[in-house]
Scaffold this active site. Structure first.
Site, PDB file in Angstrom:
ATOM      1  N   CYS A   1      31.862  47.885  51.722  1.00 42.14           N
ATOM      2  CA  CYS A   1      31.303  49.020  52.473  1.00 42.14           C
ATOM      3  C   CYS A   1      31.830  50.362  51.974  1.00 42.14           C
ATOM      4  O   CYS A   1      31.148  51.381  52.089  1.00 42.14           O
ATOM      5  CB  CYS A   1      31.648  48.897  53.953  1.00 42.14           C
ATOM      6  SG  CYS A   1      31.267  47.312  54.711  1.00 42.14           S
TER       7      CYS A   1
ATOM      8  N   ASP B   1      36.294  45.215  58.961  1.00 43.23           N
ATOM      9  CA  ASP B   1      36.144  44.179  59.980  1.00 43.23           C
ATOM     10  C   ASP B   1      35.842  42.828  59.341  1.00 43.23           C
ATOM     11  O   ASP B   1      36.323  41.789  59.795  1.00 43.23           O
ATOM     12  CB  ASP B   1      35.005  44.544  60.938  1.00 43.23           C
ATOM     13  CG  ASP B   1      35.352  45.708  61.836  1.00 43.23           C
ATOM     14  OD1 ASP B   1      36.388  46.349  61.584  1.00 43.23           O
ATOM     15  OD2 ASP B   1      34.604  45.975  62.780  1.00 43.23           O
TER      16      ASP B   1
ATOM     17  N   CYS C   1      31.923  51.852  56.688  1.00 42.78           N
ATOM     18  CA  CYS C   1      32.024  50.644  57.509  1.00 42.78           C
ATOM     19  C   CYS C   1      31.924  50.993  58.993  1.00 42.78           C
ATOM     20  O   CYS C   1      31.846  52.165  59.366  1.00 42.78           O
ATOM     21  CB  CYS C   1      33.344  49.935  57.190  1.00 42.78           C
ATOM     22  SG  CYS C   1      33.449  48.229  57.777  1.00 42.78           S
ATOM     23  N   ASP C   2      31.974  49.968  59.825  1.00 38.82           N
ATOM     24  CA  ASP C   2      31.650  50.075  61.248  1.00 38.82           C
ATOM     25  C   ASP C   2      32.324  51.233  61.979  1.00 38.82           C
ATOM     26  O   ASP C   2      31.665  52.117  62.512  1.00 38.82           O
ATOM     27  CB  ASP C   2      32.036  48.777  61.964  1.00 38.82           C
ATOM     28  CG  ASP C   2      31.298  47.569  61.426  1.00 38.82           C
ATOM     29  OD1 ASP C   2      30.523  47.729  60.473  1.00 38.82           O
ATOM     30  OD2 ASP C   2      31.507  46.465  61.953  1.00 38.82           O
ATOM     31  N   LYS C   3      33.661  51.216  62.060  1.00 40.54           N
ATOM     32  CA  LYS C   3      34.375  52.196  62.875  1.00 40.54           C
ATOM     33  C   LYS C   3      34.469  53.551  62.183  1.00 40.54           C
ATOM     34  O   LYS C   3      34.794  54.554  62.815  1.00 40.54           O
ATOM     35  CB  LYS C   3      35.781  51.691  63.223  1.00 40.54           C
ATOM     36  CG  LYS C   3      35.824  50.281  63.804  1.00 40.54           C
ATOM     37  CD  LYS C   3      34.860  50.080  64.946  1.00 40.54           C
ATOM     38  CE  LYS C   3      34.761  48.622  65.347  1.00 40.54           C
ATOM     39  NZ  LYS C   3      34.148  47.747  64.345  1.00 40.54           N
TER      40      LYS C   3
ATOM     41  N   CYS D   1      27.397  45.939  55.475  1.00 40.89           N
ATOM     42  CA  CYS D   1      26.719  44.681  55.804  1.00 40.89           C
ATOM     43  C   CYS D   1      25.262  44.934  56.178  1.00 40.89           C
ATOM     44  O   CYS D   1      24.951  45.826  56.954  1.00 40.89           O
ATOM     45  CB  CYS D   1      27.457  43.986  56.935  1.00 40.89           C
ATOM     46  SG  CYS D   1      29.184  43.619  56.512  1.00 40.89           S
TER      47      CYS D   1
ATOM     48  N   SER E   1      30.987  41.519  67.110  1.00 41.39           N
ATOM     49  CA  SER E   1      30.481  42.154  65.904  1.00 41.39           C
ATOM     50  C   SER E   1      28.979  42.334  66.034  1.00 41.39           C
ATOM     51  O   SER E   1      28.311  41.606  66.779  1.00 41.39           O
ATOM     52  CB  SER E   1      30.789  41.268  64.696  1.00 41.39           C
ATOM     53  OG  SER E   1      30.002  41.633  63.594  1.00 41.39           O
TER      54      SER E   1
END
EC number: 4.2.1.9
Length: 560
Positions: free
Chosen positions: A52, A84, A125-127, A197, A474
């Protein structure tokens, strides 16, 4: 009179008393002309150890080049990130959610300490996504986000696969659905290169939310990481930030209540991650917009799920890019009166103006269903309350797993205990799996339960069990799942008092989650309960436990 664009940085570059500041800037290679240019912080969440984020430094250089073409001074800096995907299923996941607030804190720190005039954040990425947005909101200086972009799908034996295929491969191998050789092949081919992702997991969900908010350029959320279009997006960064400076458009001018409603509508239509609830609450808090979990339910009641994305569907974000991207979806929603078209965006134009010349989705596309043929007539993110979750919980109900589940509690005090039980065949049809002491303080850090849900799906139990937790899920999780249960177990919430065999009802039609116990029995159990010892005694997690708020308020760390 010429507008002053360097109204922050001039505090250091034009004040004679700041000679040491100026000496250091000259030492970096700046010249006399540079001293009068607006300084733009370019905050990248680059690090090598994650698909990511591995390419973000390259994007940051493209952005810097673009900024400097506009007679501005680009100042690249980095912040931290947590993968993650790599830390999932381990104690490392305790550091994931708190990294969101560390990212916000560190960007705020660099920008404020160095008096930069504007900010271009590059998350992957996510956060990363909400962390960058929270910093932009707190600072309220001209700025925007360039999303690092989505990964392309992996290919195995002619079929598309992705990161969740890799997660589920262990459960599939345990249940005999695939061989060990096939499992090995899966994990080696699931991630073919740079990018977040690929399904409608948390990074892509938040990228969509940010674009709907108006805080990224059109197409940012759906443009693949390795595409020419992502480089072109970076090339527009300079003119975009200069325009924001000249018009003095700041994040709080864009991140309004109506803009957050647009974001909630889009993530619902897209079938987005439960994490969006936490993150949008935190982002709204950063700009003092009043948003609550009940607002998500109001949106869900009137908004359908239209997108057939993984994990519960077929497609990945790169597939949407090929048929017109996120703006094409938003144009459809705008035409239907589902978005506020008058919201301001970082282009300096309204959302409606940005979408005016966007092509419609192809009539024959199978990724985004038509409004009269939804995947689910109402939203998949359902806010459930009841005696198990008096402050609320978040269920992800796509409709494929049903809308009501009644079963008996099978209780675990950690994710690891539950994983071992699945491996030993101790999870049965009809179970309501309870994983507790995984909340914001108890986890700590509210770790994601992707490993358990992947094991359940891989073992073929996805239609036969439910899973509830005070932890998170997730974006890759699917099945009959309820997370964010508040109050959490660590603070003596009802989830801490559940016992094996308790009858639990999860009803996403009436939005309730209840255990069949009398008030007297609940009070008796409560009197015997004792808080467990904190899992962190020093360091960043200790500080997080002391400052983090409830999941029902977004797990923010800067509330009074």
């Amino acid at each position: 009179m010429k507008k002053v664009l360097n109204k922050y940085s001039r505090r250091l570059t034009e004040d004679k008393s700041q000679g040491a500041s100026q000496a250091m800037l000259y030492g970096t290679g700046m010249n006399d002309a540079d001293m009068h240019k607006p300084q733009i912080g370019i905050g990248s969440v680059w690090y090598e150890g994650n698909t990511c984020n591995m390419h973000l430094n390259q994007l940051a250089q493209f952005v810097k080049d673009s900024v400097e073409k506009e007679n501005l001074k680009g100042m690249r800096f980095n912040t931290i990130g947590v993968s993650d995907g790599i830390s999932m299923g381990t104690d490392g996941m305790s550091y994931s959610l708190q990294s969101r607030d560390l990212i916000a804190d560190s960007i705020e720190t660099v920008m404020s300490a160095h008096w930069y005039d504007g900010l271009i954040s590059i998350p992957g990425c996510d956060k990363n996504m909400p962390g960058c947005m929270m910093a932009l909101g707190r600072l309220n200086r001209p700025g925007f986000v360039i999303y690092g972009g989505t990964i392309q799908a992996g290919v195995m034996r002619g079929k598309p696969i992705d990161i969740v295929t890799a997660f589920q491969s262990y459960g599939a191998c345990l249940s005999g659905q695939i061989t060990e050789q096939e499992r090995q092949e899966t994990i080696k081919k699931a991630c073919p290169g740079a990018g977040a992702c690929g399904g409608m997991y948390t990074a892509n969900t938040m990228a969509c939310a940010i674009e709907a908010l108006g805080m990224s350029l059109p197409f940012s959320s759906s443009t693949p990481a390795t595409s020419v279009e992502k480089v072109q997006e970076c090339d527009k960064a300079g003119e975009t930030i200069k325009n924001l400076l000249e018009l003095d458009i700041k994040p709080r001018d864009i991140m309004t209540r109506k803009a957050f409603e647009n974001a909630m509508v889009l993530i619902t239509v897209m079938g987005g991650s439960t994490n969006a609830v936490l993150h949008l609450l935190a982002m709204a808090s950063s700009v003092d917009v009043d948003l609550s979990i009940d607002d998500f339910q109001e949106i869900a009641n009137k908004t359908p799920v239209l997108a057939d994305f993984k994990p519960s569907g077929k497609y990945v974000m790169a597939d949407l890019h090929a048929i017109g991207g996120t703006p094409a979806v938003m144009k459809m929603l705008l035409k239907a009166g589902m978005l506020h078209g008058d919201c301001l965006t970082v282009t300096g134009k309204t959302l409606a103006e940005n979408l005016e010349n966007v092509a419609d989705l192809p009539e024959d596309n199978t990724i985004i269903h038509k409004l009269d043929n939804p995947i689910k007539k109402t939203g998949h993110l359902q806010i459930l309350k009841g005696n198990v979750a008096p402050e609320g919980s978040v269920a992800k109900i796509t409709g494929k797993e049903g809308e009501v589940f009644e079963g008996v509690a099978n209780v675990f005090d950690s994710e690891e205990e539950m994983v071992a039980a699945v491996e030993e065949g101790k999870v049965k049809k009809g179970d309501v799996i309870v994983i507790r002491y995984e909340g914001p303080k108890g986890g700590p850090g509210m770790p994601e339960m992707l490993k358990p849900t992947s094991l359940i799906m891989g073992a073929g139990l996805g239609q036969d069990v439910a899973l509830i937790t005070d932890g998170r899920f997730s974006g890759g999780s699917h099945g009959f799942i309820v997370g964010h249960i508040a109050p959490e177990a660590y603070e003596g919430g009802m989830i801490a008092l559940l016992e094996n065999g308790d009858k639990i009802t999860i009803d996403a039609i009436n939005n309730v989650i209840n255990v069949d116990l009398s008030d007297q029995e609940i009070a008796q159990r409560k009197s015997k309960w004792r808080a467990p010892k904190q899992k962190a005694s020093r360091g960043t997690l200790k500080k997080y436990i002391k400052t983090v708020s409830s999941a029902s308020t977004g797990c923010v760390t800067d509330l009074d």
